[in-house]
Scaffold this motif. Structure first.
Motif, PDB file in Angstrom:
ATOM      1  N   PHE A 101      -8.891  -6.301  14.986  1.00  0.00           N
ATOM      2  CA  PHE A 101     -10.114  -6.859  14.646  1.00  0.00           C
ATOM      3  C   PHE A 101      -9.912  -8.367  14.595  1.00  0.00           C
ATOM      4  O   PHE A 101      -9.276  -8.836  13.920  1.00  0.00           O
ATOM      5  N   ASN A 102     -10.518  -9.096  15.758  1.00  0.00           N
ATOM      6  CA  ASN A 102     -10.264 -10.283  15.938  1.00  0.00           C
ATOM      7  C   ASN A 102      -8.690 -10.823  15.882  1.00  0.00           C
ATOM      8  O   ASN A 102      -7.968 -11.585  15.358  1.00  0.00           O
ATOM      9  N   GLY A 103      -7.944  -9.665  16.511  1.00  0.00           N
ATOM     10  CA  GLY A 103      -6.454 -10.084  16.802  1.00  0.00           C
ATOM     11  C   GLY A 103      -5.709  -9.371  15.641  1.00  0.00           C
ATOM     12  O   GLY A 103      -4.403  -9.110  15.833  1.00  0.00           O
ATOM     13  N   ARG A 104      -6.291  -9.094  14.442  1.00  0.00           N
ATOM     14  CA  ARG A 104      -5.702  -8.537  13.425  1.00  0.00           C
ATOM     15  C   ARG A 104      -5.755  -6.965  13.106  1.00  0.00           C
ATOM     16  O   ARG A 104      -6.684  -6.534  13.555  1.00  0.00           O
ATOM     17  N   TYR A 105      -4.537  -6.489  12.930  1.00  0.00           N
ATOM     18  CA  TYR A 105      -4.491  -5.252  12.298  1.00  0.00           C
ATOM     19  C   TYR A 105      -4.884  -4.936  11.042  1.00  0.00           C
ATOM     20  O   TYR A 105      -5.237  -5.860  10.197  1.00  0.00           O
ATOM     21  N   ALA A 106      -5.569  -3.760  10.723  1.00  0.00           N
ATOM     22  CA  ALA A 106      -6.223  -3.465   9.533  1.00  0.00           C
ATOM     23  C   ALA A 106      -5.507  -1.981   9.173  1.00  0.00           C
ATOM     24  O   ALA A 106      -5.441  -1.143   9.706  1.00  0.00           O
ATOM     25  N   ARG A 107      -5.506  -1.965   7.657  1.00  0.00           N
ATOM     26  CA  ARG A 107      -5.064  -0.701   7.205  1.00  0.00           C
ATOM     27  C   ARG A 107      -5.796  -0.287   5.532  1.00  0.00           C
ATOM     28  O   ARG A 107      -6.381  -1.398   5.260  1.00  0.00           O
ATOM     29  N   LEU A 108      -6.024   1.034   5.477  1.00  0.00           N
ATOM     30  CA  LEU A 108      -6.512   1.473   4.067  1.00  0.00           C
ATOM     31  C   LEU A 108      -5.204   1.521   3.427  1.00  0.00           C
ATOM     32  O   LEU A 108      -4.396   2.224   3.983  1.00  0.00           O
ATOM     33  N   ASP A 109      -5.348   1.169   2.141  1.00  0.00           N
ATOM     34  CA  ASP A 109      -4.072   1.621   1.355  1.00  0.00           C
ATOM     35  C   ASP A 109      -4.322   2.095  -0.056  1.00  0.00           C
ATOM     36  O   ASP A 109      -5.488   1.774  -0.437  1.00  0.00           O
ATOM     37  N   ARG A 110      -3.492   2.614  -0.755  1.00  0.00           N
ATOM     38  CA  ARG A 110      -3.887   2.904  -2.085  1.00  0.00           C
ATOM     39  C   ARG A 110      -2.702   2.663  -3.092  1.00  0.00           C
ATOM     40  O   ARG A 110      -1.819   3.178  -3.326  1.00  0.00           O
ATOM     41  N   PRO A 111      -2.911   1.194  -3.687  1.00  0.00           N
ATOM     42  CA  PRO A 111      -2.065   0.826  -4.906  1.00  0.00           C
ATOM     43  C   PRO A 111      -2.483   1.592  -6.046  1.00  0.00           C
ATOM     44  O   PRO A 111      -3.312   2.015  -6.065  1.00  0.00           O
TER      45      PRO A 111
END
Ligand code: BMA
Length: 314
Positions: free
Chosen positions: A150-160
């Motif tokens: 996304f606009n060059g960036r990676y994205a992730r969902l996480d669960r702290p």
């Protein structure tokens, strides 16, 4: 047993599709598997408990997504090279696979006396595997990477997990897959609802024409222990931190005997789903932390479910 005909996810009649009897080395369970299509084959990375209660990751392959054959050797076992050796000493669990830009990114839980954190490995061919980095601190599990930038960036969902905001879904961003930040909480458990105890990312998000489909798990605590079910949410295509809808009701709950009873009772838990060209998705889940199961759903049904019967995201 099994879901009624109106169920949004249709269980495969041949479930469970993989059990410990199918594994050519000694294991106690086969569950919580990530799955991708790789060179026209389905590749499944599954978790197994060993008889010491710790987990390793095996690999199974299939031509059709239903009949899997397990490789003779495990795919990923705790590393003996630091820093991974220190943080994987109690085992490796619950792999997710994200196929992106010619490589397969594998996120998995790394357990040790320092807690649980998430590690990233990668493979090009599912023959060799290379560890990249430990990408969270302790008290994180369930990291799924979006298969796009996304606009060059990676994205992730996480669960702290923290006492004040228990087991919620967050989004984080990265320029290089190693350093993650700009984190925001986006979906929280809902009080006195099927997911009131925990929500956590499940399958690697699937791109649809209306948004990213996120199939997650939600947990409800009962007098008889926790019940793990699966739910669905839709995220904006350009900016997945925007939640377009979270389905109010679950899409799958433990019903078949091997989901209701096993190593941990009343669990359906997903780490992977494979979208098909015909608009369906094959959804894979661990039953009672003991066996692997599969079902199919129409992607458009899941998307509509998120948009038309939604609950508040947080
Ligand atoms: C979670 C994780 C999962 C497991 C689930 C049900 O906390 O440990 O791997 O499937 O509990 O036991």
């Amino acid at each position: 047993m099994g879901g009624s005909d109106e169920s949004i996810v249709k269980r495969y009649k041949g479930n469970p599709i993989l059990t410990k009897q199918d594994v050519p080395y000694p294991v106690v369970t086969v569950h919580n598997a990530g799955v991708v299509k790789h060179e026209e084959k389905y590749v499944m990375l599954f978790r197994s408990h060993l008889q010491n209660g710790r987990s390793i990751i095996g690999l199974a392959e299939s031509e059709n997504g239903f009949n899997f054959k397990v490789r003779p050797e495990p795919f990923l076992t705790p590393s003996n090279v630091d820093p991974f050796a220190t943080y994987e000493a109690y085992g490796v669990e619950d792999p997710r696979i994200c196929a992106m830009e010619g490589e397969n990114l594998i996120t998995y839980s790394a357990y040790s006396r320092h807690g649980v954190r998430v590690a990233l490995a990668r493979t090009w061919d599912f023959e060799t595997v290379e560890r990249v980095a430990l990408i969270t601190q302790a008290d994180y599990r369930n990291v799924v990477i979006f298969p796009a930038r996304f606009n060059g960036r990676y994205a992730r969902l996480d669960r702290p997990h923290s006492e004040i905001a228990p087991w919620s879904m967050w989004i984080s961003w990265s320029p290089d897959l190693v350093h993650w930040g700009d984190s925001r909480v986006i979906i929280k458990p809902m009080s006195y609802h099927w997911d009131e105890m925990k929500v956590g990312p499940g399958a690697t998000p699937i791109k649809t024409d209306k948004g990213w489909l996120n199939i997650f798990h939600g947990v409800f605590k009962t007098m008889d222990g926790a019940v793990y079910r699966l739910g669905a949410a839709l995220h904006d295509l350009q900016d997945p931190s925007i939640v377009l809808g979270v389905a109010d009701t679950w899409i799958l709950q433990p019903e078949d005997p091997w989901e209701v009873t096993g190593y941990v009772h009343n669990v359906v838990f997903t780490c992977g789903a494979v979208p098909e060209d015909d608009g369906t998705v094959k959804l894979y889940w661990g039953g009672a932390d003991t066996v692997m199961c599969v079902g199919t759903a129409k992607i458009s049904d899941l998307v509509d479910f998120c948009l038309t019967k939604s609950r508040k995201a947080k």
